[in-house]
Write a protein that holds these residues in place. Sequence first.
Motif, short mmCIF file in Angstrom:
data_model
loop_
_atom_site.label_atom_id
_atom_site.label_comp_id
_atom_site.label_asym_id
_atom_site.label_seq_id
_atom_site.Cartn_x
_atom_site.Cartn_y
_atom_site.Cartn_z
N TRP A 307 -9.97 0.61 13.69
CA TRP A 307 -9.85 -0.50 12.73
C TRP A 307 -8.71 -0.24 11.75
O TRP A 307 -7.93 -1.15 11.43
CB TRP A 307 -11.16 -0.70 12.00
N LEU A 308 -8.60 1.01 11.27
CA LEU A 308 -7.51 1.36 10.35
C LEU A 308 -6.16 1.03 10.97
O LEU A 308 -5.29 0.44 10.34
CB LEU A 308 -7.57 2.84 9.98
N ARG A 309 -6.01 1.43 12.23
CA ARG A 309 -4.72 1.20 12.89
C ARG A 309 -4.47 -0.30 13.09
O ARG A 309 -3.36 -0.79 12.86
CB ARG A 309 -4.70 1.91 14.25
N SER A 310 -5.51 -1.01 13.49
CA SER A 310 -5.31 -2.45 13.75
C SER A 310 -5.00 -3.22 12.48
O SER A 310 -4.42 -4.30 12.53
CB SER A 310 -6.55 -3.03 14.43
N ASN A 311 -5.39 -2.66 11.34
CA ASN A 311 -5.10 -3.31 10.06
C ASN A 311 -3.90 -2.70 9.34
O ASN A 311 -3.68 -2.99 8.16
CB ASN A 311 -6.33 -3.24 9.16
N GLY A 312 -3.14 -1.86 10.04
CA GLY A 312 -1.89 -1.35 9.50
C GLY A 312 -2.00 -0.22 8.51
O GLY A 312 -1.00 0.12 7.84
N TRP A 313 -3.18 0.38 8.42
CA TRP A 313 -3.33 1.46 7.44
C TRP A 313 -2.57 2.73 7.83
O TRP A 313 -2.18 3.50 6.95
CB TRP A 313 -4.81 1.77 7.24
#
Length: 492
Positions: A307-313
């Motif tokens: 989720w972090l990656r998919s949201n650009g974190w």
Amino acid sequence: MSARVLMVQGCTSDAGKSALVTALCRWLRRRGVRVAPFKPQNMALNSAVTVDGGEIGRAQAVQAQACGLPAHTDFNPVLLKPSSDTGAQVIVHGRAVAQLDARAYHDYKRIAREAVLASHARLCESFDAVIVEGAGSPAEINLRANDIANMGYAEAVDCPVILVADIDRGGVFAHLIGTLALLSDSERARVRGFVINRFRGDLALLQPGLDWLERETGKSVIGVLPYLHGLHLEAEDALPSQREAKSGAMLRVVVPVLPRISNHTDLDALRAHPQVECSFIGPGETPSACDLIVLPGSKATRADLAWLRSNGWDRAIERHLRYGGKVIGICGGLQMLGRAVHDPHGIEGEAGSSEGLGWLDIETTLEPDKKLRNVHGTLLLDGQPDVSGYEIHCGVSDGAALASPIVRLDDGRCDGARSPDGQVMGTYLHGVFDHPQAQAALLRWAGLRDAAPIDVRALREASIERLADAVESHLDGAALLRILGLEAPCAA
């Protein structure tokens, strides 16, 4: 003599059940009553380690504090920790026993009921009074079969119930009348009165509605609690408002709202700090410029990492570090900062491995045995202050970064890791910001030079006292004692 039992049920989730039970526990303790809290079944990702080496919901740990007791697994015998929208880890008497979907748990409740009644019996043998918190609403008729959380429990142990409703969200009379209408005759008779919570305004304008409610139902309004601003109590599960602006703040902190965020109460001390602006950033929101990013705990580390990656974190953290910012990961956040997370047994989902963010030279493997410990030690930062907290994790981490720990525990173990440049740190220690001096050292590391330490534990204690004062001032104490069947003891 067996303890007197009173159950607090709510018309909705977040109606104020946890706070009212906390308040009643402290109010009774003030009166010299030996009182204990109880929540038969809880669903929460914020948990506490108990004196007997298990875990319970953090709300019950706060209620235990209100009673002057150490947290014990009997206070919350069944805890559900969601790992997906349809499944949860089932914890009975403090220990994980199964990973079940909703349908399987519905069948399992017959077994869970035995644990609930066993804990109930032990508490009744040891205390004068037991104040019980329901879960959600008793009017959820699709969940009534084999219920152990609300009226199913109350009917099984034959205890009185008071209903609490939140007037601040609107529709308070509809909530109360509608809840009663959906109860069986025996359950409706069990309700002895109402408490209206979070009222702000002129009580005289509310009085005609209260009079109507009593005439319509034949049940008494025990009182109306005011909206209490600025309480510092650990949340059972609900997140605080995601963005908060604070005038005079000198350090900016952002926290991603992971889908399975756990123990976000780790951030309570930062949220309460007058020099810190702490903002929770939800999905689709762009992280604002800040001094410190905190990666919190997670009940589903690999899924939340995705989720972090998919949201650009991942890109946001890289940019943040390039400009000199600091990052700290707590528990699952520590694991995400490493090179990889392995789940060979499928403990948190489908078995497999995930690439980490790569800012710490560690790898983590999730193992079946959960580590549950209350710990104390020394923070290996400026001044080496005392630090205390608790561990709740399945992960076992290994790697070169562990040679640069951030905590030395009293038992000789070391905890945590830091990057060679000192910009990134991680720890398994929940509550790492709670100890005032450790908090100040961490804030100095993050860039707040003149950090004034605050004692979040003292703030929580003061909030418990405020709640008890509200019960004393705004509820009918004599009616409460009659419902409990207690002779009024002399004030302590």
